[in-house]
Design an enzyme around this catalytic site. Sequence first.
Site, PDB file in Angstrom:
ATOM      1  N   THR A  93     -12.550   9.508  -3.473  1.00  0.00           N
ATOM      2  CA  THR A  93     -13.689   9.346  -4.375  1.00  0.00           C
ATOM      3  C   THR A  93     -14.738   8.446  -3.741  1.00  0.00           C
ATOM      4  O   THR A  93     -15.895   8.819  -3.564  1.00  0.00           O
ATOM      5  CB  THR A  93     -13.248   8.721  -5.711  1.00  0.00           C
ATOM      6  OG1 THR A  93     -12.286   9.566  -6.331  1.00  0.00           O
ATOM      7  CG2 THR A  93     -14.443   8.539  -6.646  1.00  0.00           C
ATOM      8  N   ARG A  94     -14.333   7.235  -3.368  1.00  0.00           N
ATOM      9  CA  ARG A  94     -15.283   6.220  -2.901  1.00  0.00           C
ATOM     10  C   ARG A  94     -15.882   6.556  -1.537  1.00  0.00           C
ATOM     11  O   ARG A  94     -17.084   6.387  -1.337  1.00  0.00           O
ATOM     12  CB  ARG A  94     -14.592   4.843  -2.867  1.00  0.00           C
ATOM     13  CG  ARG A  94     -14.464   4.206  -4.250  1.00  0.00           C
ATOM     14  CD  ARG A  94     -13.215   3.368  -4.365  1.00  0.00           C
ATOM     15  NE  ARG A  94     -12.008   4.158  -4.229  1.00  0.00           N
ATOM     16  CZ  ARG A  94     -11.470   4.913  -5.218  1.00  0.00           C
ATOM     17  NH1 ARG A  94     -12.041   4.916  -6.410  1.00  0.00           N
ATOM     18  NH2 ARG A  94     -10.388   5.622  -5.017  1.00  0.00           N
ATOM     19  N   THR A  95     -15.063   7.019  -0.601  1.00  0.00           N
ATOM     20  CA  THR A  95     -15.604   7.306   0.731  1.00  0.00           C
ATOM     21  C   THR A  95     -16.593   8.454   0.686  1.00  0.00           C
ATOM     22  O   THR A  95     -17.674   8.385   1.291  1.00  0.00           O
ATOM     23  CB  THR A  95     -14.471   7.613   1.721  1.00  0.00           C
ATOM     24  OG1 THR A  95     -13.577   6.500   1.775  1.00  0.00           O
ATOM     25  CG2 THR A  95     -15.032   7.866   3.112  1.00  0.00           C
ATOM     26  N   ARG A 143     -12.561  11.286   8.022  1.00  0.00           N
ATOM     27  CA  ARG A 143     -11.434  10.691   7.271  1.00  0.00           C
ATOM     28  C   ARG A 143     -10.227  11.559   7.576  1.00  0.00           C
ATOM     29  O   ARG A 143     -10.117  12.699   7.097  1.00  0.00           O
ATOM     30  CB  ARG A 143     -11.764  10.691   5.775  1.00  0.00           C
ATOM     31  CG  ARG A 143     -10.727  10.005   4.899  1.00  0.00           C
ATOM     32  CD  ARG A 143     -11.194   9.992   3.455  1.00  0.00           C
ATOM     33  NE  ARG A 143     -10.186   9.520   2.544  1.00  0.00           N
ATOM     34  CZ  ARG A 143     -10.011   8.246   2.194  1.00  0.00           C
ATOM     35  NH1 ARG A 143     -10.808   7.324   2.698  1.00  0.00           N
ATOM     36  NH2 ARG A 143      -9.067   7.894   1.355  1.00  0.00           N
ATOM     37  N   HIS A 170      -8.830   1.220   8.560  1.00  0.00           N
ATOM     38  CA  HIS A 170      -9.791   1.621   7.526  1.00  0.00           C
ATOM     39  C   HIS A 170     -10.956   0.618   7.546  1.00  0.00           C
ATOM     40  O   HIS A 170     -11.147  -0.159   6.612  1.00  0.00           O
ATOM     41  CB  HIS A 170      -9.106   1.624   6.164  1.00  0.00           C
ATOM     42  CG  HIS A 170      -9.848   2.361   5.094  1.00  0.00           C
ATOM     43  ND1 HIS A 170     -11.077   2.964   5.293  1.00  0.00           N
ATOM     44  CD2 HIS A 170      -9.542   2.596   3.777  1.00  0.00           C
ATOM     45  CE1 HIS A 170     -11.482   3.527   4.178  1.00  0.00           C
ATOM     46  NE2 HIS A 170     -10.572   3.312   3.246  1.00  0.00           N
ATOM     47  N   GLN A 173     -13.651   0.050   4.592  1.00  0.00           N
ATOM     48  CA  GLN A 173     -13.175  -0.633   3.385  1.00  0.00           C
ATOM     49  C   GLN A 173     -13.281  -2.142   3.543  1.00  0.00           C
ATOM     50  O   GLN A 173     -13.671  -2.859   2.624  1.00  0.00           O
ATOM     51  CB  GLN A 173     -11.727  -0.245   3.091  1.00  0.00           C
ATOM     52  CG  GLN A 173     -11.127  -0.954   1.886  1.00  0.00           C
ATOM     53  CD  GLN A 173     -11.863  -0.639   0.598  1.00  0.00           C
ATOM     54  OE1 GLN A 173     -12.038   0.521   0.252  1.00  0.00           O
ATOM     55  NE2 GLN A 173     -12.330  -1.656  -0.105  1.00  0.00           N
ATOM     56  N   ASN A 201      -2.889   0.601   6.904  1.00  0.00           N
ATOM     57  CA  ASN A 201      -4.143   0.666   7.651  1.00  0.00           C
ATOM     58  C   ASN A 201      -5.195  -0.316   7.131  1.00  0.00           C
ATOM     59  O   ASN A 201      -5.973  -0.876   7.913  1.00  0.00           O
ATOM     60  CB  ASN A 201      -4.699   2.095   7.633  1.00  0.00           C
ATOM     61  CG  ASN A 201      -4.768   2.699   6.236  1.00  0.00           C
ATOM     62  OD1 ASN A 201      -4.431   2.071   5.238  1.00  0.00           O
ATOM     63  ND2 ASN A 201      -5.208   3.956   6.162  1.00  0.00           N
ATOM     64  N   ASP A 265      -2.764  -3.026  -2.303  1.00  0.00           N
ATOM     65  CA  ASP A 265      -3.182  -1.632  -2.128  1.00  0.00           C
ATOM     66  C   ASP A 265      -2.029  -0.766  -2.618  1.00  0.00           C
ATOM     67  O   ASP A 265      -0.961  -1.275  -2.979  1.00  0.00           O
ATOM     68  CB  ASP A 265      -3.501  -1.382  -0.646  1.00  0.00           C
ATOM     69  CG  ASP A 265      -4.122  -0.015  -0.390  1.00  0.00           C
ATOM     70  OD1 ASP A 265      -4.552   0.641  -1.365  1.00  0.00           O
ATOM     71  OD2 ASP A 265      -4.186   0.395   0.779  1.00  0.00           O
ATOM     72  N   MET A 270      -1.152   8.730   0.543  1.00  0.00           N
ATOM     73  CA  MET A 270      -1.099  10.173   0.711  1.00  0.00           C
ATOM     74  C   MET A 270      -0.258  10.517   1.930  1.00  0.00           C
ATOM     75  O   MET A 270      -0.442   9.941   3.008  1.00  0.00           O
ATOM     76  CB  MET A 270      -2.516  10.741   0.876  1.00  0.00           C
ATOM     77  CG  MET A 270      -3.278  10.867  -0.422  1.00  0.00           C
ATOM     78  SD  MET A 270      -4.952  11.524  -0.200  1.00  0.00           S
ATOM     79  CE  MET A 270      -5.834  10.030   0.264  1.00  0.00           C
ATOM     80  N   CYS A 305      -8.542  -1.760  -3.178  1.00  0.00           N
ATOM     81  CA  CYS A 305      -9.491  -0.740  -2.701  1.00  0.00           C
ATOM     82  C   CYS A 305      -9.469   0.534  -3.535  1.00  0.00           C
ATOM     83  O   CYS A 305     -10.340   1.395  -3.351  1.00  0.00           O
ATOM     84  CB  CYS A 305      -9.246  -0.437  -1.234  1.00  0.00           C
ATOM     85  SG  CYS A 305      -7.652   0.341  -0.869  1.00  0.00           S
ATOM     86  N   ARG A 332     -18.767  -0.320  -1.254  1.00  0.00           N
ATOM     87  CA  ARG A 332     -18.467   0.712  -0.267  1.00  0.00           C
ATOM     88  C   ARG A 332     -19.746   1.463   0.102  1.00  0.00           C
ATOM     89  O   ARG A 332     -19.926   1.879   1.255  1.00  0.00           O
ATOM     90  CB  ARG A 332     -17.421   1.687  -0.820  1.00  0.00           C
ATOM     91  CG  ARG A 332     -16.005   1.152  -0.911  1.00  0.00           C
ATOM     92  CD  ARG A 332     -15.405   0.918   0.475  1.00  0.00           C
ATOM     93  NE  ARG A 332     -15.470   2.119   1.270  1.00  0.00           N
ATOM     94  CZ  ARG A 332     -14.605   3.140   1.190  1.00  0.00           C
ATOM     95  NH1 ARG A 332     -13.577   3.072   0.352  1.00  0.00           N
ATOM     96  NH2 ARG A 332     -14.722   4.188   1.959  1.00  0.00           N
TER      97      ARG A 332
END
Length: 356
Positions: A93-95, A143, A170, A173, A201, A265, A270, A305, A332
């Site tokens: 969503t954010r990236t 990504r 990452h 972030q 990460n 986190d 995933m 995050c 972000r």
Amino acid sequence: MSTKLLSVSNHLFKCSKTLQDCSARGFSIGAASVGSVNLKGRSCLTLKDFSSDEIKRLLWVSGDLKHRIKHDKQYLPLLQGKSIAMIFEKRSTRTRMSTETGFALLGGHPCFLTSQDIHLGVNESGTDTARVLSGLCDIVLARVYSHSTLEELHKEASIPIINGLSDLYHPIQILADFLTLQEHYGSLSGLTVSWIGDGNNVLHSFMMTAAKLGVHLKIATPKGYEPERSVIQEAQRLSKEHGTQLVLTSDPMEAAHGSNVLITDTWVSMGQEEEKKKRLKDFKGYQITMQTGSVAKPDWTFLHCLPRKMEEVDDEVFYSSRSLVFPEAENRKWTIMGLMVSLLTDYTPQIPMQKF
């Protein structure tokens, strides 16, 4: 000394008209070396590759763009006529939103590409993809699952490559996290940040950045979930070089003790879904609660995050006034904008730089 007040994300900074004389909430402008940093044409695969001054420059540009665009309502088409290829092997969503809306806000054209669109490394090699995109756009954000994919793109591309997330780092972030803390505390140098969770990460990127900004880092991970050994070794070297503290433990309360910032986190990223049952068992006792914060400093805050799950932090902390997660999510956008502008242009910030 003639001064004026500048509001940067609800924080007032009292600054002089000149860069050399500027001071902000108790600290003066850093060395002219930060002002002379130029990152145009660089890639950003990991903040390990960026010096203290270069990271400070990125945060300065990001804060500047946020101030001018959000607060002063200025239109800055700094990327007009440019385009970005956004490669997403992993959803976000954010990236996605921060990159796509940020690039467009700066006058450029974002192009979103999933693994179903380009089949990176399947129908076409990473080498060929990098060379093709180098002739079609100005910058790539990828990504991906494997950090080696980014390294291949970087090796073969003639345009900047940005790591939007990989299994190892990452960086975008962490820029958002440190801008958020800079806004909240007024200064980064001397803060103690405590990571309580997985050695992943995001933590790796904290470890490559914190010492360069004068930030002490305390890390609590369950046994078997520690950061990569090579990352620990580099973080220890950086800590020694910059005179900061680095603590690694398996005790969350030890890590939280005396800390300004508590961070966690997801425990199940995933690609780790099959490990969920075991991970939840192994991370028992690592949930951040007000009890965790009871041993931290009185001004302690919380970062995550996102996306967040209840086992990582309870609602009492997550939705409290101590939680900075939603300003962190918004940042972000401003930090990816600051990064893209820095890699593609010779932009000079207009507001004075705070000393980090």
